[in-house]
Design a protein around this motif. Sequence first.
Motif, PDB file in Angstrom:
ATOM      1  N   TRP A 239       0.839  -1.181   0.000  1.00  0.00           N
ATOM      2  CA  TRP A 239       0.000   0.000   0.000  1.00  0.00           C
ATOM      3  C   TRP A 239       0.883   1.243   0.000  1.00  0.00           C
ATOM      4  O   TRP A 239       1.965   1.244   0.573  1.00  0.00           O
TER       5      TRP A 239
ATOM      6  N   ASN B 131      -3.761   0.561  -3.227  1.00  0.00           N
ATOM      7  CA  ASN B 131      -3.334  -0.784  -2.837  1.00  0.00           C
ATOM      8  C   ASN B 131      -2.476  -1.414  -3.932  1.00  0.00           C
ATOM      9  O   ASN B 131      -2.289  -0.824  -5.002  1.00  0.00           O
TER      10      ASN B 131
ATOM     11  N   GLU C  75      -6.399  -0.082   4.629  1.00  0.00           N
ATOM     12  CA  GLU C  75      -6.244  -1.537   4.758  1.00  0.00           C
ATOM     13  C   GLU C  75      -7.395  -2.134   5.566  1.00  0.00           C
ATOM     14  O   GLU C  75      -7.942  -3.177   5.206  1.00  0.00           O
TER      15      GLU C  75
END
Length: 182
Positions: free
Chosen positions: A2, A28, A89
Amino acid sequence: MWSYEELEAVAQRLRDHAEVREVAAVRNSDGLRYILIEPDGFSFGPALRDLVLDQVEPHNGTNVVAIVGSIPTDPDGTINRENCVAIAEALERTPIGLFRYEPPADQTEVALVELLLEMLPYQRISMTDNLPMLGADSLVIVELSAVLSERFGVQVGAIELFEVRDLRGLAARLAASMALQG
C-alpha cells in the motif's frame, strides 16, 4: 504494498466543497485507489462519491470513495500517511463506508438506473448501491414500486425494495420476473 498518494489540486478542489472537511488517498497493490473523505456534516455516500468522481480521473472503476470519521493528522497538521494507509487496509477487510462506482452491465440494469436517476438527485448510480444507501425514503420506495410495475410490468412490493441487497440484485429479479411473464 500500500502507498499514500498525493492528490494535490484535486484534494484542494474537494476541500473547497462544503461537504468535505479533509481528503487523502491511498493505493493498494492491485492499483485500486481509496479516496478517504472526512465529511463536514451529513451527506449520503453516493452524493460524496459523485462529488469525488467529478474531480478525480480516471473514471474507470479504480477509485473507491471511503467515508471516514476523520483523516489522521500529525501535531503539525499534516496528514499522517501511515495512519491513512492503515485505515484503507482496514476498510478493505471490512468494507463499511466504501462507495465504488460500478456501471450498469445490461439493458435491465440500464433501464433501472435511468429510472432511479429520474427519481433521485444523483449524477450516477452504482449497481452496488441499495435504495436506503441512496436515501430513498418510504415515499420514494412506494412510488418506485408503482413505477416498476408500470415500466417493467412486474409487481415488486415496497417491503421487498427495502430488502434488496443491491441494485444489481434488483435488476436480476426484475429480469427474471419479466422472463417468466414473457
